[in-house]
Structures are given as C-alpha cells and as structure tokens.
Design a protein around this motif. Structure first.
Motif, PDB file in Angstrom:
ATOM      1  N   TYR A  26       0.811  -1.219   0.000  1.00 43.11           N
ATOM      2  CA  TYR A  26       0.000   0.000   0.000  1.00 43.11           C
ATOM      3  C   TYR A  26       0.848   1.274   0.000  1.00 43.11           C
ATOM      4  CZ  TYR A  26       1.251  -0.943   4.813  1.00 43.11           C
ATOM      5  OH  TYR A  26       1.964  -1.245   5.937  1.00 43.11           O
ATOM      6  N   CYS A  27       2.173   1.116  -0.014  1.00 43.22           N
ATOM      7  CA  CYS A  27       3.024   2.285   0.206  1.00 43.22           C
ATOM      8  C   CYS A  27       4.020   2.533  -0.914  1.00 43.22           C
ATOM      9  CB  CYS A  27       3.755   2.119   1.538  1.00 43.22           C
ATOM     10  SG  CYS A  27       4.882   3.453   1.969  1.00 43.22           S
ATOM     11  N   THR A  65      10.647   9.688  10.373  1.00 44.01           N
ATOM     12  CA  THR A  65       9.966   8.652   9.638  1.00 44.01           C
ATOM     13  C   THR A  65      10.577   8.599   8.239  1.00 44.01           C
ATOM     14  OG1 THR A  65       7.776   8.011   8.814  1.00 44.01           O
ATOM     15  CG2 THR A  65       8.042  10.324   9.314  1.00 44.01           C
ATOM     16  N   GLY A  67       9.732   6.737   3.993  1.00 41.93           N
ATOM     17  CA  GLY A  67      10.674   5.673   3.838  1.00 41.93           C
ATOM     18  C   GLY A  67      11.054   5.048   5.176  1.00 41.93           C
ATOM     19  N   GLU A  68      12.094   4.314   5.171  1.00 45.63           N
ATOM     20  CA  GLU A  68      12.539   3.692   6.413  1.00 45.63           C
ATOM     21  C   GLU A  68      13.647   4.553   7.019  1.00 45.63           C
ATOM     22  OE1 GLU A  68      11.613   1.535   8.595  1.00 45.63           O
ATOM     23  OE2 GLU A  68      13.473   1.944   9.661  1.00 45.63           O
ATOM     24  N   THR A  95       9.291   3.011  12.574  1.00 46.39           N
ATOM     25  CA  THR A  95      10.161   2.124  11.792  1.00 46.39           C
ATOM     26  C   THR A  95       9.491   0.788  11.531  1.00 46.39           C
ATOM     27  OG1 THR A  95      12.261   0.897  11.877  1.00 46.39           O
ATOM     28  CG2 THR A  95      11.268   1.436  13.997  1.00 46.39           C
ATOM     29  N   SER A 118       5.929  -0.618  12.890  1.00 45.00           N
ATOM     30  CA  SER A 118       4.868  -0.959  11.928  1.00 45.00           C
ATOM     31  C   SER A 118       4.890  -2.450  11.633  1.00 45.00           C
ATOM     32  CB  SER A 118       5.054  -0.177  10.625  1.00 45.00           C
ATOM     33  OG  SER A 118       5.039   1.191  10.893  1.00 45.00           O
ATOM     34  N   GLU A 187      -6.702   2.889   9.601  1.00 49.83           N
ATOM     35  CA  GLU A 187      -7.445   2.648   8.361  1.00 49.83           C
ATOM     36  C   GLU A 187      -6.537   2.886   7.153  1.00 49.83           C
ATOM     37  OE1 GLU A 187     -11.906   3.985   9.873  1.00 49.83           O
ATOM     38  OE2 GLU A 187     -10.717   5.358   8.658  1.00 49.83           O
ATOM     39  N   LEU A 188      -6.666   1.997   6.185  1.00 53.88           N
ATOM     40  CA  LEU A 188      -5.920   2.146   4.929  1.00 53.88           C
ATOM     41  C   LEU A 188      -6.343   3.444   4.240  1.00 53.88           C
ATOM     42  CD1 LEU A 188      -4.121   0.810   2.691  1.00 53.88           C
ATOM     43  CD2 LEU A 188      -6.226  -0.216   1.821  1.00 53.88           C
ATOM     44  N   MET A 189      -5.361   4.236   3.861  1.00 55.31           N
ATOM     45  CA  MET A 189      -5.683   5.511   3.201  1.00 55.31           C
ATOM     46  C   MET A 189      -5.475   5.376   1.689  1.00 55.31           C
ATOM     47  SD  MET A 189      -4.013   8.232   5.846  1.00 55.31           S
ATOM     48  CE  MET A 189      -2.933   7.313   6.916  1.00 55.31           C
ATOM     49  N   MET A 191      -4.120   6.301  -1.200  1.00 59.77           N
ATOM     50  CA  MET A 191      -3.131   7.184  -1.821  1.00 59.77           C
ATOM     51  C   MET A 191      -2.062   6.349  -2.504  1.00 59.77           C
ATOM     52  SD  MET A 191      -1.627   8.583   1.775  1.00 59.77           S
ATOM     53  CE  MET A 191      -0.441   9.702   1.064  1.00 59.77           C
ATOM     54  N   SER A 194      -2.061   2.341  -3.492  1.00 52.58           N
ATOM     55  CA  SER A 194      -3.288   1.713  -2.992  1.00 52.58           C
ATOM     56  C   SER A 194      -4.539   2.494  -3.395  1.00 52.58           C
ATOM     57  CB  SER A 194      -3.240   1.579  -1.463  1.00 52.58           C
ATOM     58  OG  SER A 194      -3.212   2.849  -0.868  1.00 52.58           O
ATOM     59  N   MET A 310       3.134   7.409   0.213  1.00 50.99           N
ATOM     60  CA  MET A 310       3.365   7.597   1.648  1.00 50.99           C
ATOM     61  C   MET A 310       4.850   7.558   1.999  1.00 50.99           C
ATOM     62  SD  MET A 310       1.292   8.237   4.028  1.00 50.99           S
ATOM     63  CE  MET A 310      -0.095   7.424   4.794  1.00 50.99           C
ATOM     64  N   ASN A 311       5.658   6.805   1.245  1.00 53.24           N
ATOM     65  CA  ASN A 311       7.078   6.705   1.608  1.00 53.24           C
ATOM     66  C   ASN A 311       7.801   8.042   1.509  1.00 53.24           C
ATOM     67  OD1 ASN A 311       6.791   6.282  -1.359  1.00 53.24           O
ATOM     68  ND2 ASN A 311       9.018   6.307  -1.247  1.00 53.24           N
ATOM     69  N   GLY A 314       5.842   9.982   4.952  1.00 57.03           N
ATOM     70  CA  GLY A 314       6.165   9.397   6.250  1.00 57.03           C
ATOM     71  C   GLY A 314       4.973   8.988   7.080  1.00 57.03           C
TER      72      GLY A 314
HETATM   73  N1  SAM Z   1       9.047   2.719   7.156  1.00 59.29           N
HETATM   74  C1  SAM Z   1       8.528   3.135   8.393  1.00 59.29           C
HETATM   75  C2  SAM Z   1       7.401   2.247   8.848  1.00 59.29           C
HETATM   76  O1  SAM Z   1       6.844   1.519   8.021  1.00 59.29           O
HETATM   77  O2  SAM Z   1       7.069   2.336  10.024  1.00 59.29           O
HETATM   78  C3  SAM Z   1       8.097   4.589   8.441  1.00 59.29           C
HETATM   79  C4  SAM Z   1       7.398   5.147   7.246  1.00 59.29           C
HETATM   80  S1  SAM Z   1       5.819   4.462   6.856  1.00 59.29           S
HETATM   81  C5  SAM Z   1       5.349   5.416   5.448  1.00 59.29           C
HETATM   82  C6  SAM Z   1       4.833   5.130   8.171  1.00 59.29           C
HETATM   83  C7  SAM Z   1       3.493   4.489   8.386  1.00 59.29           C
HETATM   84  O3  SAM Z   1       2.657   4.778   7.294  1.00 59.29           O
HETATM   85  C8  SAM Z   1       3.556   2.967   8.508  1.00 59.29           C
HETATM   86  O4  SAM Z   1       2.952   2.576   9.734  1.00 59.29           O
HETATM   87  C9  SAM Z   1       2.728   2.491   7.345  1.00 59.29           C
HETATM   88  O5  SAM Z   1       2.035   1.313   7.633  1.00 59.29           O
HETATM   89  C10 SAM Z   1       1.792   3.675   7.117  1.00 59.29           C
HETATM   90  N2  SAM Z   1       1.221   3.723   5.767  1.00 59.29           N
HETATM   91  C11 SAM Z   1       1.876   3.722   4.580  1.00 59.29           C
HETATM   92  N3  SAM Z   1       1.001   3.787   3.549  1.00 59.29           N
HETATM   93  C12 SAM Z   1      -0.246   3.822   4.105  1.00 59.29           C
HETATM   94  C13 SAM Z   1      -1.564   3.882   3.571  1.00 59.29           C
HETATM   95  N4  SAM Z   1      -1.812   3.936   2.254  1.00 59.29           N
HETATM   96  N5  SAM Z   1      -2.600   3.908   4.448  1.00 59.29           N
HETATM   97  C14 SAM Z   1      -2.384   3.854   5.801  1.00 59.29           C
HETATM   98  N6  SAM Z   1      -1.158   3.814   6.349  1.00 59.29           N
HETATM   99  C15 SAM Z   1      -0.104   3.787   5.517  1.00 59.29           C
END
Ligand code: SAM
Ligand code: SF4
Length: 315
Positions: A26-27, A65, A67-68, A95, A118, A187-189, A191, A194, A310-311, A314
C-alpha cells in the motif's frame, strides 16, 4: 503556535529518506523507487536547522519517519542533533524494525525516547506478501531489540486491510495480554499505489470493535481511540483518518525527504524549506502554520489530493 483555527501545532514529523528496505503493497511501488541524487534530500545540517526553527515556532515533539528512517545514512547524528535542540522535548521514530537489532541501542543513546513499530501481520507468509521482500523473523527480532533496550511503551501500528489481515485482529490483541504493548489499527488511506484498490480492502476502524466485542473504552491517546480487553495490560487503538477524520484536533506538520513542508497529509500545497536562513525558515514555518487547512479531502471516499506516495511523506 496556534493556527488560524485555534489548533496548537506542537508536533512535526520529518521524513529523513524516501528509500526503504521493504516494499509494502500500500506504500511503495514493487520495483522500489529511483534513488535521488544525494543533493535532492535534506542534509543532516538542514534537518538540524529545521528542528531549531520549528522549536522556536512551538514544536515540542519530533518524529523521524520515511521511507525507512533507519536506512538513512547519518540517522544517529540526526537523532543527536534533534534531541539536543532547545525546546524539543520528545524525539520519536517510526520504523518497520528490520534494522533495530543494529540500531536500537544507538538510538536510545542518541536521545530517541519512543519507537512506533509498523507490523501488519504475525504470519510469516503474509508478511512476505505484504512487504514483498521482508521477513517476519527479522521484524520480530527488531521488536525484541527495542524491548530489550528499554523502549516503553511499545506501539505497534498495523494497517487494517480487508481480506488481507482483518482475520488477525484477535491475534494482535493477544500481544497486549501481559505486556505494555499498544496495538493501533490504522485505516488504509487511498493514496499512491493503494488509491485504486477495490473497496473491500478499505475497512472502517469499527471492524476492530466488531471483531472484539469485549473491548472496553480506555480513553483517547493522540489521534487513537483506545480500548482494552478486560484484565489485559496493554491496549488496542483505532486510528480513523478516513471514516472519521480528526482534523479538528490535528496538531502536526510534516517535512518531506526533499525538504517540503506539508501542513496537511492529504492536501496538495507544499512549501519549500531548502536554501533558507534560519530566520527565513522560522518565518516560512510561521506563515505555513497560519495557512494550515481546516480539513482534508478524504471524506466520502474521495482520494487523497497529495500527489505523493506515503514513503515520501512518512505517514
Ligand atoms: N518505514 C517506516 C514504517 O513503516 O514504520 C516509516 C514510514 S511508513 C510510510 C509510516 C506508516 O505509514 C507505517 O505505519 C505504514 O504502515 C503507514 N502507511 C503507509 N502507507 C499507508 C496507507 N496507504 N494507508 C495507511 N497507512 C499507511
Ligand atoms: Fe517502507 Fe514503511 Fe512504506 Fe513499508 S510502510 S514500504 S516499511 S516506508
């Protein structure tokens, strides 16, 4: 500082890299993303200057945040700089945990106070399916490393994906039985990659309450509604950016890995923070906070207006 709608903006999230060692469905795109030239990503010094200017504008908490964040070169220097910044009272990190066995101790010594972890599944095959390239045992080793280093409480954030991990709600809740662990369902967003998934994958946070009718309300923590199973030590939280947004209580702003300020996750406007003196940075932050929108566009099944995955932002 207080924005035009009376919200006290005290929390800044900084994406220190858009790169990642996983490719969550989803990211991130499956092929990953092209590595940008070093000069396109905010430097350690720029991050330090942004933190100082933000502190002058009333920011008290910073979360790193990506990315990783743990794949970012210089991550420990970044943590040291921020935790030594006058006015910043709390430094946290979000992370996927894969690199925590290597970094947990250094993070603690550099002033990181809390880790959000996560983790969307406790099933090894499913972990590989969701992360595309990761291994659950590596992630769990990271969780153990954080606990061993004394990070507490541990928050586990799981994205709720209908038809993928909604059958694990009870299993995750069991993690809270004897330990001070807080599982939070997000909730899944819609963007990035996804955004065009079919609607069955988008579950409202209330699906958690349906799956665990014994949950009892345990207050509010930030943007999460908290619940607890009777007699359990930890809690189960629900974060509902889509079904019931919390814009009225939003106290946060975000900085992208390429140095743009976003005052709303799902809105398009961005403000450049690069190439500015510290005085200009402070003025720019103040003006942007005053222009922070009241709400975002996700209501009623609309897509996020942000053009980014989202990456880059953050979460
Ligand atoms: N890589 C790290 C991690 O996964 O924790 C930090 C960055 S990640 C983008 C931050 C959070 O955004 C994570 O918990 C991830 O599950 C959430 N995330 C990413 N895409 C998402 C989406 N489309 N909807 C909801 N949460 C999302
Ligand atoms: Fe990487 Fe975090 Fe995005 Fe997963 S959610 S791909 S771990 S940045």
């Amino acid at each position: 500082m207080i924005d035009s709608f009376g919200r006290n903006i005290t929390y800044m999230r900084i994406s220190v890299t858009d790169l990642c060692n996983l490719r969550c469905l989803y990211c991130m795109p499956e092929s990953g993303i092209e590595k940008r030239p070093h000069r396109d990503i905010i430097s350690v010094e720029e991050i330090g200057a942004i933190a100082r200017a933000a502190a002058k504008c009333g920011i008290k908490k910073i979360r790193l945040t990506g990315g990783e964040p743990l794949v970012r070169r210089g991550i420990i220097d970044i943590c040291r700089l921020i935790s030594a910044t006058d006015g910043i009272e709390e430094l946290c990190i979000t992370t996927n945990g894969i690199l925590l066995p290597k970094y947990a101790e250094q993070l603690r010594d550099a002033g990181v106070m809390r880790i959000n972890f996560s983790l969307d599944t406790l099933d090894p095959d499913r972990y590989r399916q969701i992360s595309r390239i990761g291994s659950l045992s590596d992630a769990l080793a990271g969780l153990d490393a954080a606990i061993e280093m004394g990070f507490s409480p541990i928050k586990i954030n799981a994205v709720l994906i209908g038809g993928v991990n909604d059958d694990e709600i009870g299993r995750f809740a069991e993690l809270t039985r004897d330990r001070d662990i807080h599982v939070r369902y997000i909730e899944l967003m819609p963007m990035g990659d996804s955004a065009d998934w079919s609607s069955e994958h988008y579950l409202p946070g209330t699906a958690v309450l349906d799956a665990l009718p014994a949950l009892e309300p345990a207050g509010v923590e930030g943007v999460a509604q908290r619940y607890r199973l009777p007699g359990y030590k930890g809690t189960v939280g629900i974060i509902t950016p889509v079904s019931s947004h919390f814009c009225g209580q939003c106290n946060r702003i975000r900085v992208t890995a390429d140095g743009k300020l976003k005052t709303c996750l799902h809105s398009a406007p961005e403000t450049n923070l690069r190439g500015l003196s510290e005085e200009e940075l402070e003025d720019t932050l103040r003006a942007a906070i005053l222009a922070k929108p009241w709400t975002h566009s996700l209501d009623g099944g609309a897509f996020s207006e942000t053009a980014r995955n989202m990456n880059e932002i953050g979460g």
